[in-house]
Write an enzyme that holds these catalytic residues in place. Structure first.
Site, PDB file in Angstrom:
ATOM      1  N   GLY A 254       0.649  -1.014  -0.048  1.00  0.00           N
ATOM      2  CA  GLY A 254       0.012   0.003   0.193  1.00  0.00           C
ATOM      3  C   GLY A 254       1.006   1.181  -0.117  1.00  0.00           C
ATOM      4  O   GLY A 254       2.020   1.127   0.492  1.00  0.00           O
TER       5      GLY A 254
ATOM      6  N   GLN B   3       3.286   9.937   1.016  1.00  0.00           N
ATOM      7  CA  GLN B   3       4.521   9.265   1.006  1.00  0.00           C
ATOM      8  C   GLN B   3       5.632   9.477   0.062  1.00  0.00           C
ATOM      9  O   GLN B   3       6.641   9.164   0.125  1.00  0.00           O
ATOM     10  CB  GLN B   3       4.450   7.832   1.274  1.00  0.00           C
ATOM     11  CG  GLN B   3       3.552   7.351   2.285  1.00  0.00           C
ATOM     12  CD  GLN B   3       3.516   6.076   2.512  1.00  0.00           C
ATOM     13  OE1 GLN B   3       2.389   5.405   2.012  1.00  0.00           O
ATOM     14  NE2 GLN B   3       4.567   5.168   3.107  1.00  0.00           N
TER      15      GLN B   3
ATOM     16  N   CYS C  28       5.613   0.073   7.461  1.00  0.00           N
ATOM     17  CA  CYS C  28       5.214   0.989   6.809  1.00  0.00           C
ATOM     18  C   CYS C  28       6.506   1.511   5.971  1.00  0.00           C
ATOM     19  O   CYS C  28       7.462   1.563   6.325  1.00  0.00           O
ATOM     20  CB  CYS C  28       4.547   2.227   7.487  1.00  0.00           C
ATOM     21  SG  CYS C  28       4.225   3.954   6.337  1.00  0.00           S
ATOM     22  N   LEU C  29       6.219   2.005   4.707  1.00  0.00           N
ATOM     23  CA  LEU C  29       7.583   2.215   3.787  1.00  0.00           C
ATOM     24  C   LEU C  29       8.043   3.274   4.410  1.00  0.00           C
ATOM     25  O   LEU C  29       9.444   3.727   4.037  1.00  0.00           O
ATOM     26  CB  LEU C  29       7.457   2.347   2.259  1.00  0.00           C
ATOM     27  CG  LEU C  29       6.715   1.012   1.725  1.00  0.00           C
ATOM     28  CD1 LEU C  29       6.064   1.120   0.375  1.00  0.00           C
ATOM     29  CD2 LEU C  29       7.738  -0.127   1.585  1.00  0.00           C
TER      30      LEU C  29
ATOM     31  N   HIS D 224      -4.974   1.743   7.034  1.00  0.00           N
ATOM     32  CA  HIS D 224      -3.431   2.275   7.192  1.00  0.00           C
ATOM     33  C   HIS D 224      -3.274   3.377   6.064  1.00  0.00           C
ATOM     34  O   HIS D 224      -2.630   4.567   6.503  1.00  0.00           O
ATOM     35  CB  HIS D 224      -2.351   1.022   7.096  1.00  0.00           C
ATOM     36  CG  HIS D 224      -1.031   1.469   6.953  1.00  0.00           C
ATOM     37  ND1 HIS D 224      -0.264   1.106   8.028  1.00  0.00           N
ATOM     38  CD2 HIS D 224      -0.103   2.304   6.166  1.00  0.00           C
ATOM     39  CE1 HIS D 224       1.005   1.376   7.953  1.00  0.00           C
ATOM     40  NE2 HIS D 224       0.983   2.281   7.040  1.00  0.00           N
ATOM     41  N   GLU D 225      -3.597   3.158   4.906  1.00  0.00           N
ATOM     42  CA  GLU D 225      -3.149   4.379   3.972  1.00  0.00           C
ATOM     43  C   GLU D 225      -4.157   5.457   4.377  1.00  0.00           C
ATOM     44  O   GLU D 225      -3.679   6.732   3.952  1.00  0.00           O
ATOM     45  CB  GLU D 225      -3.410   3.958   2.661  1.00  0.00           C
ATOM     46  CG  GLU D 225      -2.611   2.443   2.281  1.00  0.00           C
ATOM     47  CD  GLU D 225      -1.147   2.684   2.592  1.00  0.00           C
ATOM     48  OE1 GLU D 225      -0.666   3.768   2.506  1.00  0.00           O
ATOM     49  OE2 GLU D 225      -0.296   1.590   2.960  1.00  0.00           O
TER      50      GLU D 225
ATOM     51  N   HIS E  16      -2.594   7.895   6.601  1.00  0.00           N
ATOM     52  CA  HIS E  16      -1.665   8.904   6.014  1.00  0.00           C
ATOM     53  C   HIS E  16      -2.206  10.200   5.538  1.00  0.00           C
ATOM     54  O   HIS E  16      -1.689  10.951   5.635  1.00  0.00           O
ATOM     55  CB  HIS E  16      -0.716   8.182   4.937  1.00  0.00           C
ATOM     56  CG  HIS E  16       0.050   7.172   5.166  1.00  0.00           C
ATOM     57  ND1 HIS E  16       1.318   7.567   5.761  1.00  0.00           N
ATOM     58  CD2 HIS E  16       0.280   5.689   5.075  1.00  0.00           C
ATOM     59  CE1 HIS E  16       2.189   6.535   6.375  1.00  0.00           C
ATOM     60  NE2 HIS E  16       1.610   5.379   5.698  1.00  0.00           N
TER      61      HIS E  16
HETATM   62 NI    NI Z   1       2.439   3.384   5.670  1.00  0.00          NI
END
Ligand code: NI
Length: 172
Positions: free
Chosen positions: A51, A56, A98-99, A140-141, A144
């Site tokens: 995701g 991000q 998370c990236l 989760h996304e 953000h």
């Molecule tokens: Ni994330």
């Protein structure tokens, strides 16, 4: 080496201001937004991740892409533009990463299903219910887009335990 066809973007990490900003709603799903979606998918697959939210890649816009993989449940690649939660329920705990917070994985409790409204890649309004991994990753996304990271769900004690690792990410 640079590749002219490489549309992948740099993923920003913990400590970058854009990750804490509220993302702006997309006024219209036009070609520039579809290009952003394409580059986000490429960046997500390249990372690799399941995701990615536009903040991000340092774009403060309400756009997310997801593609969790599972042998047990049905999942798919999906872009959600201006997503909002209409309803939710249940509870489940699942280990998230998370990236933008590399190397940190923590059990996070969230609703197990959500009903969301969003614009799809063609700009059509869709209302859909998600459960399992799709619900997990979409939530989760969507966090953000509110400037929220998964580690914000941790207890103060757990958060204190990862404080030094977070500082190390920030220093890079
Ligand atoms: Ni994330």
């Amino acid at each position: 080496m640079s590749d002219a066809n490489d549309v992948t973007r740099k993923i920003i990490v913990f400590g970058h201001d854009t990750l804490r900003r509220h993302a702006k709603l997309v006024p219209a799903v036009d070609d520039s937004i579809r290009e952003l979606v394409d580059s986000m998918f490429a960046t997500m697959y390249g990372a690799p991740g399941i995701g990615l939210a536009a903040p991000q890649v340092d774009e403060s816009l309400a756009v997310i892409v997801v593609h969790p993989r599972s042998e047990e449940e049905e999942t798919r690649a999906l872009a959600l533009i201006n997503p909002e939660t209409l309803d939710y329920g249940g509870r489940s705990t699942f280990e998230e990463g998370c990236l933008s917070v590399p190397g940190i994985f923590e059990d996070i409790r969230r609703p197990s299903w959500i009903k969301a409204r969003y614009l799809d890649f063609d700009g059509a309004e869709v209302t859909e219910e998600f459960d399992g991994l799709m619900a997990r990753v979409i939530q989760h996304e969507m966090d953000h887009l509110k400037g929220k990271l998964f580690i914000d769900h941790l207890s103060p004690m757990r958060r204190a335990l990862i404080k030094r690792r977070l500082r190390n990410i920030q220093a890079d």
